[in-house]
Design a protein around this motif. Structure first.
Motif, mmCIF file in Angstrom:
data_model
loop_
_atom_site.group_PDB
_atom_site.id
_atom_site.type_symbol
_atom_site.label_atom_id
_atom_site.label_comp_id
_atom_site.label_asym_id
_atom_site.label_seq_id
_atom_site.Cartn_x
_atom_site.Cartn_y
_atom_site.Cartn_z
ATOM 1 N N ARG A 127 6.181 1.500 10.815
ATOM 2 C CA ARG A 127 6.053 0.972 9.450
ATOM 3 C C ARG A 127 4.776 0.161 9.289
ATOM 4 N N ASP A 128 4.502 -0.695 10.267
ATOM 5 C CA ASP A 128 3.314 -1.535 10.180
ATOM 6 C C ASP A 128 2.039 -0.699 10.189
ATOM 7 N N ARG A 129 1.990 0.334 11.020
ATOM 8 C CA ARG A 129 0.815 1.216 11.059
ATOM 9 C C ARG A 129 0.682 1.999 9.753
ATOM 10 N N LEU A 160 -2.583 1.912 7.111
ATOM 11 C CA LEU A 160 -3.302 3.098 6.663
ATOM 12 C C LEU A 160 -3.340 3.184 5.141
ATOM 13 N N VAL A 161 -2.196 2.962 4.495
ATOM 14 C CA VAL A 161 -2.150 3.032 3.034
ATOM 15 C C VAL A 161 -3.011 1.937 2.422
ATOM 16 N N ASN A 202 -1.007 11.576 3.954
ATOM 17 C CA ASN A 202 -1.826 11.586 5.165
ATOM 18 C C ASN A 202 -1.431 10.475 6.125
ATOM 19 N N ALA A 203 -1.062 9.324 5.579
ATOM 20 C CA ALA A 203 -0.631 8.223 6.439
ATOM 21 C C ALA A 203 0.610 8.627 7.221
ATOM 22 N N ARG A 204 1.533 9.268 6.550
ATOM 23 C CA ARG A 204 2.731 9.745 7.248
ATOM 24 C C ARG A 204 2.361 10.719 8.354
ATOM 25 N N SER A 205 1.461 11.648 8.073
ATOM 26 C CA SER A 205 1.074 12.641 9.071
ATOM 27 C C SER A 205 0.405 11.991 10.280
ATOM 28 N N ILE A 206 -0.436 10.993 10.031
ATOM 29 C CA ILE A 206 -1.125 10.306 11.122
ATOM 30 C C ILE A 206 -0.115 9.566 11.993
ATOM 31 N N VAL A 207 0.803 8.856 11.354
ATOM 32 C CA VAL A 207 1.799 8.107 12.117
ATOM 33 C C VAL A 207 2.693 9.059 12.902
ATOM 34 N N ALA A 212 5.104 10.710 17.624
ATOM 35 C CA ALA A 212 5.243 11.614 18.773
ATOM 36 C C ALA A 212 5.736 10.856 19.996
ATOM 37 N N GLU A 213 5.229 9.650 20.178
ATOM 38 C CA GLU A 213 5.686 8.804 21.285
ATOM 39 C C GLU A 213 7.165 8.450 21.133
ATOM 40 N N PHE A 214 7.551 8.111 19.908
ATOM 41 C CA PHE A 214 8.932 7.766 19.614
ATOM 42 C C PHE A 214 9.862 8.961 19.852
#
Length: 224
Positions: free
Chosen positions: A189-191, A195-196, A204-209, A215-217
């Motif tokens: 959420r913070d990341r 971005l936004v 795009n922010a969703r895609s980057i996260v 992916a780590e999660f």
């Protein structure tokens, strides 16, 4: 839950010049199988924000308790059929309450409980009749026709002074989800907010996260 004022700026900026997207988000969800850009933006933000509530030991205790309950398999009719019935996307509690109340012989039960989604449990409503379990809530993304559900008969909805209702379990207010890894949701959420805030679109922010922290999660063990 709607987007915070922080994110409403992003919604308005990203749909500027198209007034039909700036209002009536619930009407759009209710009436169409193809939601507007503003509706999808609002839903993305709701998903991010709703999963990033503060960590508490009580959440972990409830999660452990719920995971001991029996599970059932729920069938989900097609989105087209659900929309034709007047069901509202992402409004499961209302859908099931209205459907159960309209059953003339009263044999349909509105059941609260939890969907297993990776490493999280999501608060959800379904209906049961004659041993058959059905989900009545359309989704605007591809979803399987069947899923595992954990009925939780200890959930009750209590009415506030303003007429709104909130879910409780054994006297304690319930969140909309129970998380195995709550800190990861807060980090994502913070990341996303960063971005936004820097001017990146919500999509795009969703895609980057999703491609980084997500992916780590996702690589962590889920709930079996």
């Amino acid at each position: 839950m709607m987007a915070s004022s922080f994110f409403r700026k992003a919604i308005h900026a990203q749909v500027a010049g198209n007034d039909q997207h700036g209002a009536g988000l619930m009407e759009d969800l209710r009436a169409t199988a193809e939601p507007s850009a503003a509706t999808m933006i609002d839903h993305i933000i709701w998903n991010v924000e709703s999963m990033a509530f503060p960590v508490s030991p009580e959440e972990a205790e409830v999660l452990a308790s719920v995971l001991k309950l029996p599970r059932v398999t729920v069938t989900r009719p097609s989105q087209q059929n659900l929309l034709a019935m007047g069901m509202v996307a992402y409004d499961c509690h209302r859908n099931c309450a209205v459907y159960a109340e309209s059953d003339p012989d009263g044999s349909t039960k509105h059941v609260w409980g939890w969907i297993i989604h990776g490493s999280d449990l999501i608060l959800h409503s379904v209906v049961e009749r004659g041993g058959l379990w059905r989900c009545l809530t359309p989704q605007h993304i591809p979803v399987p026709p069947h899923f595992t559900f954990i009925p939780d008969m200890t959930i009750e909805w209590l009415e506030n002074a303003d007429g709104s209702r909130e879910p409780f379990r054994n006297g304690a207010r319930l969140p909309d989800a129970l998380r195995k890894y709550p800190e990861d949701h807060i980090r994502m959420r913070d990341r996303f907010r960063e971005l936004v805030d820097s001017g990146v679109s919500v999509f795009n922010a969703r895609s980057i996260v999703e491609a980084t922290l997500g992916a780590e999660f996702s690589s962590k063990p889920g709930i079996c």
